[in-house]
Motif scaffolding. Structure first.
Motif, PDB file in Angstrom:
ATOM      1  N   MET A 295       0.829  -1.211   0.000  1.00  0.00           N
ATOM      2  CA  MET A 295       0.000   0.000   0.000  1.00  0.00           C
ATOM      3  C   MET A 295       0.859   1.255   0.000  1.00  0.00           C
ATOM      4  O   MET A 295       0.571   2.227  -0.730  1.00  0.00           O
ATOM      5  CB  MET A 295      -0.925  -0.013   1.217  1.00  0.00           C
ATOM      6  CG  MET A 295      -2.029  -1.057   1.149  1.00  0.00           C
ATOM      7  SD  MET A 295      -3.127  -1.022   2.607  1.00  0.00           S
ATOM      8  CE  MET A 295      -3.775   0.647   2.497  1.00  0.00           C
ATOM      9  N   GLN A 296       1.929   1.259   0.788  1.00  0.00           N
ATOM     10  CA  GLN A 296       2.811   2.431   0.826  1.00  0.00           C
ATOM     11  C   GLN A 296       3.498   2.647  -0.519  1.00  0.00           C
ATOM     12  O   GLN A 296       3.596   3.790  -1.006  1.00  0.00           O
ATOM     13  CB  GLN A 296       3.845   2.258   1.930  1.00  0.00           C
ATOM     14  CG  GLN A 296       3.262   2.303   3.339  1.00  0.00           C
ATOM     15  CD  GLN A 296       4.316   2.124   4.400  1.00  0.00           C
ATOM     16  OE1 GLN A 296       5.498   1.936   4.103  1.00  0.00           O
ATOM     17  NE2 GLN A 296       3.904   2.170   5.665  1.00  0.00           N
ATOM     18  N   LEU A 297       3.991   1.581  -1.133  1.00  0.00           N
ATOM     19  CA  LEU A 297       4.639   1.714  -2.438  1.00  0.00           C
ATOM     20  C   LEU A 297       3.648   2.156  -3.509  1.00  0.00           C
ATOM     21  O   LEU A 297       4.006   2.939  -4.414  1.00  0.00           O
ATOM     22  CB  LEU A 297       5.290   0.382  -2.833  1.00  0.00           C
ATOM     23  CG  LEU A 297       6.515  -0.040  -2.017  1.00  0.00           C
ATOM     24  CD1 LEU A 297       6.953  -1.440  -2.413  1.00  0.00           C
ATOM     25  CD2 LEU A 297       7.660   0.944  -2.227  1.00  0.00           C
ATOM     26  N   GLU A 303       1.805   9.014  -6.944  1.00  0.00           N
ATOM     27  CA  GLU A 303       2.251  10.418  -6.934  1.00  0.00           C
ATOM     28  C   GLU A 303       3.144  10.752  -8.117  1.00  0.00           C
ATOM     29  O   GLU A 303       3.381  11.915  -8.409  1.00  0.00           O
ATOM     30  CB  GLU A 303       2.993  10.697  -5.627  1.00  0.00           C
ATOM     31  CG  GLU A 303       2.092  10.620  -4.388  1.00  0.00           C
ATOM     32  CD  GLU A 303       2.885  10.776  -3.109  1.00  0.00           C
ATOM     33  OE1 GLU A 303       4.139  10.860  -3.208  1.00  0.00           O
ATOM     34  OE2 GLU A 303       2.276  10.787  -2.013  1.00  0.00           O
ATOM     35  N   ILE A 304       3.687   9.739  -8.778  1.00  0.00           N
ATOM     36  CA  ILE A 304       4.562   9.972  -9.936  1.00  0.00           C
ATOM     37  C   ILE A 304       3.698  10.063 -11.193  1.00  0.00           C
ATOM     38  O   ILE A 304       2.998   9.109 -11.555  1.00  0.00           O
ATOM     39  CB  ILE A 304       5.591   8.822 -10.071  1.00  0.00           C
ATOM     40  CG1 ILE A 304       6.471   8.762  -8.818  1.00  0.00           C
ATOM     41  CG2 ILE A 304       6.449   9.011 -11.312  1.00  0.00           C
ATOM     42  CD1 ILE A 304       7.418   7.588  -8.805  1.00  0.00           C
ATOM     43  N   ASP A 311      12.128   6.031 -11.124  1.00  0.00           N
ATOM     44  CA  ASP A 311      11.661   5.704  -9.769  1.00  0.00           C
ATOM     45  C   ASP A 311      10.346   4.929  -9.816  1.00  0.00           C
ATOM     46  O   ASP A 311      10.126   3.983  -9.037  1.00  0.00           O
ATOM     47  CB  ASP A 311      11.482   6.983  -8.952  1.00  0.00           C
ATOM     48  CG  ASP A 311      12.828   7.641  -8.647  1.00  0.00           C
ATOM     49  OD1 ASP A 311      13.854   6.917  -8.679  1.00  0.00           O
ATOM     50  OD2 ASP A 311      12.847   8.853  -8.376  1.00  0.00           O
ATOM     51  N   GLY A 312       9.462   5.339 -10.736  1.00  0.00           N
ATOM     52  CA  GLY A 312       8.191   4.635 -10.864  1.00  0.00           C
ATOM     53  C   GLY A 312       8.382   3.207 -11.332  1.00  0.00           C
ATOM     54  O   GLY A 312       7.695   2.280 -10.866  1.00  0.00           O
ATOM     55  N   ILE A 313       9.314   2.994 -12.264  1.00  0.00           N
ATOM     56  CA  ILE A 313       9.593   1.637 -12.748  1.00  0.00           C
ATOM     57  C   ILE A 313      10.167   0.777 -11.622  1.00  0.00           C
ATOM     58  O   ILE A 313       9.810  -0.394 -11.464  1.00  0.00           O
ATOM     59  CB  ILE A 313      10.562   1.697 -13.941  1.00  0.00           C
ATOM     60  CG1 ILE A 313       9.895   2.421 -15.129  1.00  0.00           C
ATOM     61  CG2 ILE A 313      11.000   0.288 -14.336  1.00  0.00           C
ATOM     62  CD1 ILE A 313      10.820   2.654 -16.299  1.00  0.00           C
TER      63      ILE A 313
END
Length: 390
Positions: A295-297, A303-304, A311-313
Motif C-alpha cells: 500500500m505504501q509503495l 504520486e509519480i 523511480d516509478g519503474i
C-alpha cells in the motif's frame, strides 16, 4: 584436559623416561649419576660419566629405579581415587571378579572404571510420558450420526434419494485396552488399535414424523489414531461400532446396513503451545506486513505522473516482487489452516490436550468378491461427555 587423562599421561611419561634411562645403561657401560628428591621424584641428569660402572652397580641402580616406578604407580592410583571422590562418582555395586586367581600380567593393570549412575527425570510425571496418540485414553464422548445421501457416495442410486436422514446417537468410552480383533479399516489391521466401549451397548434412533424414538443393540468396537493420514499430513481418528440389525424408519429409503459402521475425523494434539496457533499467527502477521508495504509503495507510485520515470519503474518492480511473496504466504496460510484449524471447528477433550473436528465422515464396508469398498453413509459430530456433564 580431563583430570584423569592428565594423571594417566603423567604416569605413562614417567615409565617411558625410566625405560629410556635403563636402555642407556644397556648400550654404554657408563654410570650417569642422578639426583633424586623425595617430593617430586624428578630424574635430573648430572655431569658426564667419570668412570665405568660394574655389573653389580648397574643391577642395583636398575632395582632402585623399579622401586621408584612402583612408588609412582601407587601414588598415581591414590590420586585417581581421590579425584573420583571429588567428582562425586559413586560405585553402586562392587564389581564381581571374573576369576579368583590373579596372574602376573593382571597385577600391574589399572582397576576397572567405576560405573556412573544417572537419574531419569522424564519419568517423574505421568502426564509427560503420555504419547500423542493416547490423549483420548479413558475419555468419554457423545457421538451423533446424521445418516443420508452425501455427494460422492457409492450407495445404491435409490438410497436416500428422498433427502430423508436418520439421526442417531450413542456414548462411547475410548479405553486404553488393546484391541485384538483385526479390521482392514485400521492401519496394520489392529496395530495400536484399542477397544471402544459403547455405553449400555445401545444406539438411539431419533423420532421421525411416522415413528417415535427407538433403541438398537450394538456391539463394542475399536479405535485408532493414525499419524499423517489426513489432509496435508494431519492425523486421523478412526473408530467403529457394530450394529446387530438394519436400522431404519418405516417407509424411509435411508437405512444403516447390519454390520460395522466406520467413522473418521481430524485429530489435533496440542502440546505446550500455550493456546496459541503459532505457525498460523506468524504467517498472518507476515501477510499483514507485506500488504502494508504494498500500500505504501502504491501511494508513492500514484504520486509519480510520468509513467517512464525510473523511480516509478523501480517501485513497480518492488510491488511485483512483494505480490509474489504474498502469494506464497497465502499458500502457507492455507496449509497452516489445515494443520491448525480454528478453535471453533474443534471439540476438545476434558484436559484440552487434543481437539477433534466437530464433524467427520461415516461409512460402511461393502465386499465385492476380493475387493473391499467403503460407501459413504453420512456425517457425525462429537462432544466430550465429561464437559456436557459439567
Amino acid at each position: 584436559m580431563n583430570p584423569i587423562r592428565s594423571m594417566l599421561s603423567f604416569l605413562g611419561g614417567t615409565v617411558v623416561l625410566s625405560q629410556l634411562f635403563l636402555s642407556g645403561h644397556s648400550f654404554s657401560n657408563t654410570k650417569q649419576p642422578t639426583q633424586r628428591t623425595s617430593s617430586s621424584r624428578v630424574l635430573m641428569h648430572m655431569a658426564p660419566p667419570s668412570r665405568t660402572m660394574s655389573v653389580a652397580e648397574i643391577e642395583a641402580e636398575s632395582e632402585q629405579l623399579r622401586i621408584e616406578i612402583e612408588e609412582l604407580r601407587k601414588e598415581a592410583l591414590s590420586r585417581l581415587e581421590a579425584l573420583s571422590e571429588q567428582l562425586g562418582v559413586v560405585e553402586t555395586e562392587p564389581p564381581k571378579p571374573l576369576s579368583t586367581t590373579q596372574t602376573g600380567d593382571d597385577k600391574d593393570l589399572l582397576p576397572a572404571p567405576m560405573p556412573i549412575t544417572f537419574t531419569d527425570s522424564t519419568t517423574s510425571s505421568k502426564k509427560s510420558t503420555k504419547g500423542i496418540a493416547n490423549f483420548l485414553d479413558e475419555t468419554t464422548w457423545k457421538i451423533s450420526l446424521s445418516i443420508g445421501r452425501e455427494p460422492g457416495t457409492w450407495m445404491p442410486k435409490d438410497w436416500g434419494k428422498s433427502g430423508q436422514r436418520l439421526n442417531l446417537s450413542f456414548t462411547a468410552d475410548f479405553t486404553p485396552s488393546q484391541l485384538f480383533d483385526r479390521d482392514d479399516f485400521f492401519r496394520g489391521g489392529y496395530t495400536n488399535a484399542k477397544i471402544l466401549n459403547v455405553e449400555s451397548n445401545q444406539i438411539t434412533l431419533g423420532p421421525s414424523l411416522s415413528e417415535g424414538q427407538r433403541s438398537y443393540k450394538v456391539k463394542n468396537g475399536g479405535w485408532q489414531v493414525t499419524r499423517g493420514d489426513g489432509p496435508m499430513g494431519t492425523d486421523l481418528l478412526r473408530f467403529f461400532i457394530e450394529v446387530d440389525e438394519e436400522i431404519t424408519h418405516a417407509g424411509s429409503d435411508v437405512y444403516i446396513p447390519k454390520g460395522r459402521i466406520y467413522c473418521s475425523c481430524g485429530y489435533f494434539p496440542f502440546m505446550n503451545n500455550g493456546g496459541k496457533d503459532g505457525m498460523k499467527d506468524a504467517v498472518k502477521d507476515e501477510i499483514k506486513k507485506i500488504e502494508g508495504e504494498i500500500m505504501q509503495l502504491q501511494k508513492k507510485k500514484d504520486e509519480i505522473k510520468n509513467p517512464f520515470n525510473l523511480d516509478g519503474i523501480k517501485i513497480s518492480s518492488e510491488i511485483f516482487k512483494l505480490k509474489q511473496d504474498l502469494d506464497q504466504l497465502n499458500q502457507r496460510l492455507s496449509f497452516a489452516m489445515v494443520r491448525q484449524p480454528d478453535k471453533q471447528l474443534l471439540r476438545y477433550s476434558p484436559d484440552g490436550d487434543v481437539g477433534l473436528t466437530k464433524e467427520g465422515g461415516v461409512c460402511c464396508e461393502v465386499k465385492k468378491g476380493p475387493v473391499v469398498e467403503y460407501h459413504i453413509l453420512g456425517r457425525f459430530g462429537v462432544v466430550s461427555a465429561q464437559k456436557e456433564e459439567k
